[in-house]
Design an enzyme around this catalytic site. Structure first.
Site, PDB file in Angstrom:
ATOM      1  N   LYS A 127       3.263  -0.051  -1.904  1.00 21.96           N
ATOM      2  CA  LYS A 127       4.291   0.741  -2.602  1.00 21.96           C
ATOM      3  C   LYS A 127       5.662   0.453  -1.978  1.00 21.96           C
ATOM      4  CE  LYS A 127       3.930   3.453  -5.466  1.00 21.96           C
ATOM      5  NZ  LYS A 127       3.962   3.312  -6.948  1.00 21.96           N
ATOM      6  N   ASN A 167       1.019  15.305  -5.349  1.00 20.63           N
ATOM      7  CA  ASN A 167       0.934  16.052  -6.615  1.00 20.63           C
ATOM      8  C   ASN A 167      -0.447  16.674  -6.783  1.00 20.63           C
ATOM      9  OD1 ASN A 167       3.018  14.549  -9.123  1.00 20.63           O
ATOM     10  ND2 ASN A 167       3.257  14.308  -6.928  1.00 20.63           N
ATOM     11  N   THR A 193       6.613   6.869  -3.607  1.00 21.45           N
ATOM     12  CA  THR A 193       5.905   7.921  -2.892  1.00 21.45           C
ATOM     13  C   THR A 193       6.511   8.189  -1.518  1.00 21.45           C
ATOM     14  OG1 THR A 193       3.794   8.370  -1.784  1.00 21.45           O
ATOM     15  CG2 THR A 193       4.268   6.087  -2.239  1.00 21.45           C
ATOM     16  N   ASP A 194       6.309   9.420  -1.022  1.00 17.09           N
ATOM     17  CA  ASP A 194       6.770   9.738   0.335  1.00 17.09           C
ATOM     18  C   ASP A 194       6.005   8.944   1.390  1.00 17.09           C
ATOM     19  OD1 ASP A 194       4.311  11.086   0.220  1.00 17.09           O
ATOM     20  OD2 ASP A 194       5.112  13.025   0.847  1.00 17.09           O
ATOM     21  N   GLU A 195       4.826   8.405   0.990  1.00 17.48           N
ATOM     22  CA  GLU A 195       3.994   7.690   1.983  1.00 17.48           C
ATOM     23  C   GLU A 195       4.677   6.442   2.528  1.00 17.48           C
ATOM     24  OE1 GLU A 195      -0.477   8.729   0.504  1.00 17.48           O
ATOM     25  OE2 GLU A 195      -0.046   7.210   1.984  1.00 17.48           O
ATOM     26  N   TYR A 213      -2.233   0.875   0.910  1.00 20.87           N
ATOM     27  CA  TYR A 213      -1.635   1.444  -0.314  1.00 20.87           C
ATOM     28  C   TYR A 213      -0.139   1.631  -0.124  1.00 20.87           C
ATOM     29  CZ  TYR A 213       0.201   5.220  -3.194  1.00 20.87           C
ATOM     30  OH  TYR A 213       1.015   5.993  -3.992  1.00 20.87           O
ATOM     31  N   SER A 214       0.242   2.345   0.956  1.00 20.22           N
ATOM     32  CA  SER A 214       1.669   2.652   1.111  1.00 20.22           C
ATOM     33  C   SER A 214       2.479   1.393   1.421  1.00 20.22           C
ATOM     34  CB  SER A 214       1.901   3.741   2.161  1.00 20.22           C
ATOM     35  OG  SER A 214       1.293   3.422   3.374  1.00 20.22           O
ATOM     36  N   GLU A 245      -2.423   1.114  -8.265  1.00 19.60           N
ATOM     37  CA  GLU A 245      -3.638   1.521  -7.561  1.00 19.60           C
ATOM     38  C   GLU A 245      -3.129   2.576  -6.598  1.00 19.60           C
ATOM     39  OE1 GLU A 245      -6.816   0.809  -7.843  1.00 19.60           O
ATOM     40  OE2 GLU A 245      -6.525  -0.593  -9.489  1.00 19.60           O
TER      41      GLU A 245
HETATM   42  P1  NAD Z   1      -3.530   7.341 -11.090  1.00 19.70           P
HETATM   43  O1  NAD Z   1      -4.382   6.502 -10.197  1.00 19.70           O
HETATM   44  O2  NAD Z   1      -4.039   8.638 -11.585  1.00 19.70           O
HETATM   45  O3  NAD Z   1      -3.112   6.493 -12.384  1.00 19.70           O
HETATM   46  C1  NAD Z   1      -2.737   5.157 -12.311  1.00 19.70           C
HETATM   47  C2  NAD Z   1      -2.705   4.602 -13.741  1.00 19.70           C
HETATM   48  O4  NAD Z   1      -2.254   3.239 -13.671  1.00 19.70           O
HETATM   49  C3  NAD Z   1      -4.072   4.586 -14.427  1.00 19.70           C
HETATM   50  O5  NAD Z   1      -3.958   5.025 -15.759  1.00 19.70           O
HETATM   51  C4  NAD Z   1      -4.464   3.101 -14.391  1.00 19.70           C
HETATM   52  O6  NAD Z   1      -5.320   2.727 -15.461  1.00 19.70           O
HETATM   53  C5  NAD Z   1      -3.115   2.428 -14.460  1.00 19.70           C
HETATM   54  N1  NAD Z   1      -3.125   1.090 -13.888  1.00 19.70           N
HETATM   55  C6  NAD Z   1      -3.633   0.690 -12.689  1.00 19.70           C
HETATM   56  N2  NAD Z   1      -3.483  -0.632 -12.537  1.00 19.70           N
HETATM   57  C7  NAD Z   1      -2.826  -1.072 -13.638  1.00 19.70           C
HETATM   58  C8  NAD Z   1      -2.379  -2.352 -14.045  1.00 19.70           C
HETATM   59  N3  NAD Z   1      -2.575  -3.445 -13.301  1.00 19.70           N
HETATM   60  N4  NAD Z   1      -1.734  -2.450 -15.237  1.00 19.70           N
HETATM   61  C9  NAD Z   1      -1.545  -1.356 -16.027  1.00 19.70           C
HETATM   62  N5  NAD Z   1      -1.987  -0.133 -15.688  1.00 19.70           N
HETATM   63  C10 NAD Z   1      -2.609   0.006 -14.507  1.00 19.70           C
HETATM   64  O7  NAD Z   1      -2.164   7.525 -10.306  1.00 19.70           O
HETATM   65  P2  NAD Z   1      -1.168   8.774 -10.256  1.00 19.70           P
HETATM   66  O8  NAD Z   1      -1.628   9.713  -9.215  1.00 19.70           O
HETATM   67  O9  NAD Z   1      -0.929   9.234 -11.625  1.00 19.70           O
HETATM   68  O10 NAD Z   1       0.141   8.060  -9.698  1.00 19.70           O
HETATM   69  C11 NAD Z   1       1.090   7.485 -10.585  1.00 19.70           C
HETATM   70  C12 NAD Z   1       2.210   6.864  -9.774  1.00 19.70           C
HETATM   71  O11 NAD Z   1       2.828   7.873  -8.977  1.00 19.70           O
HETATM   72  C13 NAD Z   1       1.736   5.791  -8.807  1.00 19.70           C
HETATM   73  O12 NAD Z   1       2.698   4.757  -8.810  1.00 19.70           O
HETATM   74  C14 NAD Z   1       1.709   6.489  -7.459  1.00 19.70           C
HETATM   75  O13 NAD Z   1       1.961   5.579  -6.418  1.00 19.70           O
HETATM   76  C15 NAD Z   1       2.846   7.481  -7.606  1.00 19.70           C
HETATM   77  N6  NAD Z   1       2.731   8.717  -6.826  1.00 19.70           N
HETATM   78  C16 NAD Z   1       1.581   9.452  -6.859  1.00 19.70           C
HETATM   79  C17 NAD Z   1       1.532  10.661  -6.161  1.00 19.70           C
HETATM   80  C18 NAD Z   1       0.297  11.526  -6.188  1.00 19.70           C
HETATM   81  O14 NAD Z   1       0.234  12.499  -5.450  1.00 19.70           O
HETATM   82  N7  NAD Z   1      -0.693  11.255  -7.020  1.00 19.70           N
HETATM   83  C19 NAD Z   1       2.635  11.088  -5.411  1.00 19.70           C
HETATM   84  C20 NAD Z   1       3.792  10.297  -5.403  1.00 19.70           C
HETATM   85  C21 NAD Z   1       3.830   9.121  -6.128  1.00 19.70           C
HETATM   86  O1  DAU Z   2       2.054  11.658  -0.611  1.00 12.93           O
HETATM   87  C1  DAU Z   2       1.945  11.068  -1.865  1.00 12.93           C
HETATM   88  C2  DAU Z   2       0.614  10.379  -1.970  1.00 12.93           C
HETATM   89  O2  DAU Z   2      -0.353  11.416  -2.065  1.00 12.93           O
HETATM   90  C3  DAU Z   2       0.504   9.435  -3.172  1.00 12.93           C
HETATM   91  O3  DAU Z   2       1.385   8.370  -2.980  1.00 12.93           O
HETATM   92  C4  DAU Z   2      -0.922   8.898  -3.312  1.00 12.93           C
HETATM   93  O4  DAU Z   2      -1.043   8.134  -4.488  1.00 12.93           O
HETATM   94  C5  DAU Z   2      -1.873  10.064  -3.366  1.00 12.93           C
HETATM   95  O5  DAU Z   2      -3.199   9.576  -3.381  1.00 12.93           O
HETATM   96  C6  DAU Z   2      -1.675  10.990  -2.170  1.00 12.93           C
HETATM   97  O6  DAU Z   2      -2.113  10.349  -0.951  1.00 12.93           O
HETATM   98  P1  DAU Z   2      -2.925  11.179   0.162  1.00 12.93           P
HETATM   99  O7  DAU Z   2      -3.706  10.225   0.963  1.00 12.93           O
HETATM  100  O8  DAU Z   2      -2.029  12.113   0.885  1.00 12.93           O
HETATM  101  O9  DAU Z   2      -3.850  12.045  -0.833  1.00 12.93           O
HETATM  102  P2  DAU Z   2      -5.397  12.418  -0.810  1.00 12.93           P
HETATM  103  O10 DAU Z   2      -5.597  13.413  -1.906  1.00 12.93           O
HETATM  104  O11 DAU Z   2      -6.273  11.216  -0.784  1.00 12.93           O
HETATM  105  O12 DAU Z   2      -5.545  13.158   0.578  1.00 12.93           O
HETATM  106  C7  DAU Z   2      -4.755  14.307   0.882  1.00 12.93           C
HETATM  107  C8  DAU Z   2      -5.098  14.731   2.295  1.00 12.93           C
HETATM  108  O13 DAU Z   2      -6.446  15.218   2.305  1.00 12.93           O
HETATM  109  C9  DAU Z   2      -5.056  13.603   3.296  1.00 12.93           C
HETATM  110  O14 DAU Z   2      -4.597  14.106   4.538  1.00 12.93           O
HETATM  111  C10 DAU Z   2      -6.516  13.167   3.415  1.00 12.93           C
HETATM  112  C11 DAU Z   2      -7.274  14.455   3.202  1.00 12.93           C
HETATM  113  N1  DAU Z   2      -8.610  14.315   2.552  1.00 12.93           N
HETATM  114  C12 DAU Z   2      -8.681  13.613   1.380  1.00 12.93           C
HETATM  115  C13 DAU Z   2      -9.894  13.454   0.730  1.00 12.93           C
HETATM  116  C14 DAU Z   2      -9.982  12.674  -0.544  1.00 12.93           C
HETATM  117  C15 DAU Z   2      -9.724  14.919   3.095  1.00 12.93           C
HETATM  118  O15 DAU Z   2      -9.638  15.596   4.150  1.00 12.93           O
HETATM  119  N2  DAU Z   2     -10.921  14.765   2.449  1.00 12.93           N
HETATM  120  C16 DAU Z   2     -11.062  14.046   1.300  1.00 12.93           C
HETATM  121  O16 DAU Z   2     -12.206  13.922   0.790  1.00 12.93           O
END
Ligand code: NAD
Ligand code: DAU
Length: 337
Positions: free
Chosen positions: A155, A181, A126-128, A151-152, A84
């Site tokens: 993680k 990302n 994650t960096d979080e 969330y963090s 999640e």
């Molecule tokens: P996402 O939310 O797009 O995808 C998560 C995927 O996991 C989905 O396909 C979902 O169906 C699946 N999933 C969720 N719960 C599950 C469960 N119980 N069993 C099996 N599958 C399940 O997430 P993302 O942005 O692709 O992130 C992927 C990983 O990278 C995560 O672990 C996240 O913490 C980490 N991460 C994300 C970012 C970012 O910026 N998005 C940055 C750093 C690390």
């Molecule tokens: O840093 C890595 C993390 O980046 C991952 O571990 C998480 O899975 C990913 O969701 C992301 O977390 P953030 O909270 O940083 O990402 P988000 O895109 O939700 O928000 C980025 C920044 O933008 C944050 O400072 C909140 C702000 N924001 C976000 C949303 C969705 C807004 O100002 N308005 C918005 O509607």
């Protein structure tokens, strides 16, 4: 090499699977995904027919389902992307599912990998987990883990269980911690795709607080190439930070998107801040650069243009993921802001 990728129907996992299949002939990939709201098999439609690829619908929080997949294959490595992943959901919809998937799910995978003698476990973190930075400096692998939101925190909990499996039981584990990302196939709850989707419809762009929170933005394929390198060359028990050093305030990102989309800044709407909102993230990726020779290939300019072009060319993908529950969840997350 045969690998298990969990969460492969999500944003980063689907990009990683595609990259692996493109870059390595000798790879077989099993994608285990529960297909939550964030999982979408449309994101992998182009590789679904590849004989080296297989999809299994399963929940990592379900021990029996995890064991069944692990017993049906002889994996050389497990890469755990499943999570999640949205901070706002963890704040507004409750942390239980985050604890279940992110901590218990990771533990189930660790246990199954250990009992099956899997040679390598890569935890996508994650960096979080480091919490928030002051005005100076960047996170290194030695920065204390001090998460600030549910969330963090989950993680970080998972990272500690991975560390424990490595230290106590000798499972070969590595952890990657990446910054924010962006790129193709990202669910439009996260900042960049949400702002693109709203701008295209001339809807308000909700910027939290003063818009001066800083994130370090990395193009998803740069993150994926780093994970592939860590999988093959990372040192057991190590953590690798991954970032692009493009750390800018959110408002700058939003204004850049509006400019590239040819939309007016009058769409920007400052809204109530996220509780406990981390002020600044920045990553020091010296370790992975020096030890494994990784470098990001994309500038933000190139990556963001490619991302916008992708969303413009894939309006059906965007429409499909925004149908169903998307609208009611959007109302829940932004109500009263
Ligand atoms: P996402 O939310 O797009 O995808 C998560 C995927 O996991 C989905 O396909 C979902 O169906 C699946 N999933 C969720 N719960 C599950 C469960 N119980 N069993 C099996 N599958 C399940 O997430 P993302 O942005 O692709 O992130 C992927 C990983 O990278 C995560 O672990 C996240 O913490 C980490 N991460 C994300 C970012 C970012 O910026 N998005 C940055 C750093 C690390
Ligand atoms: O840093 C890595 C993390 O980046 C991952 O571990 C998480 O899975 C990913 O969701 C992301 O977390 P953030 O909270 O940083 O990402 P988000 O895109 O939700 O928000 C980025 C920044 O933008 C944050 O400072 C909140 C702000 N924001 C976000 C949303 C969705 C807004 O100002 N308005 C918005 O509607």
């Amino acid at each position: 090499m045969k690998i298990l990728v969990t969460g492969g129907a999500g944003f980063i996992g689907s990009n990683f699977i595609r990259l692996c299949l493109q870059s390595h002939d000798d790879i077989e990939v099993v994608n285990l995904d529960a297909l939550t709201y964030a999982g979408n098999l449309e994101s992998l439609a182009d590789v679904a027919g590849d004989p080296r690829y297989e999809f299994v619908k399963a929940d990592i929080a379900n021990r029996d389902e995890v064991n069944a997949v692990m017993e049906a294959h002889a994996f050389d490595a497990v890469l755990n992307f499943a999570a999640e992943s949205h901070v706002d959901r963890s704040l507004h919809m409750g942390p239980q599912i985050f604890i279940q998937t992110n901590i218990l799910g990771t533990q189930n995978l660790l246990d199954a990998a250990r009992s099956r003698g899997v040679a390598r476990f890569v935890q996508i973190s994650t960096d979080e987990v480091y919490g928030s930075l002051g005005p100076e400096g960047a996170f290194s692998e030695a920065t204390p883990v001090l998460p600030n939101n549910p969330y963090s925190a989950t993680k970080a909990g998972a990272d500690f269980m991975v560390r424990a499996a490595c230290r106590s039981h000798g499972l070969d584990c590595v952890i990657t911690r990446c910054s924010n990302n962006y790129g193709p196939y990202q669910f439009p709850e996260k900042l960049i795709p949400l702002m693109i989707a709203n701008a295209l419809e001339e809807k308000p762009l909700p910027v939290y607080g003063d818009g001066m929170h800083v994130r370090d933005w990395i193009y998803v394929l740069d993150h994926c190439s780093a994970i592939d390198l860590v999988l093959r060359q990372g040192k057991t028990g190590e953590v690798y930070n991954i970032g692009s050093m493009y750390d800018v305030p959110n408002i700058q990102v939003v204004k850049t998107l509006l400019r590239l989309l040819g939309k007016s800044e009058s769409l920007i709407k400052y809204v109530k801040d996220r509780p406990g909102h981390d002020r600044r993230y920045a990553m020091d990726s010296t370790k992975i650069k020096n030890e494994l020779g990784w470098e990001p290939a994309y500038t933000f300019e190139r990556g963001i243009q490619q991302t916008i072009d992708w969303y413009l060319a894939n309006s059906t993908w965007l429409e499909n993921v925004r149908s169903g529950e998307y609208q009611s969840n959007y109302e829940k997350l932004y109500a009263g802001r």
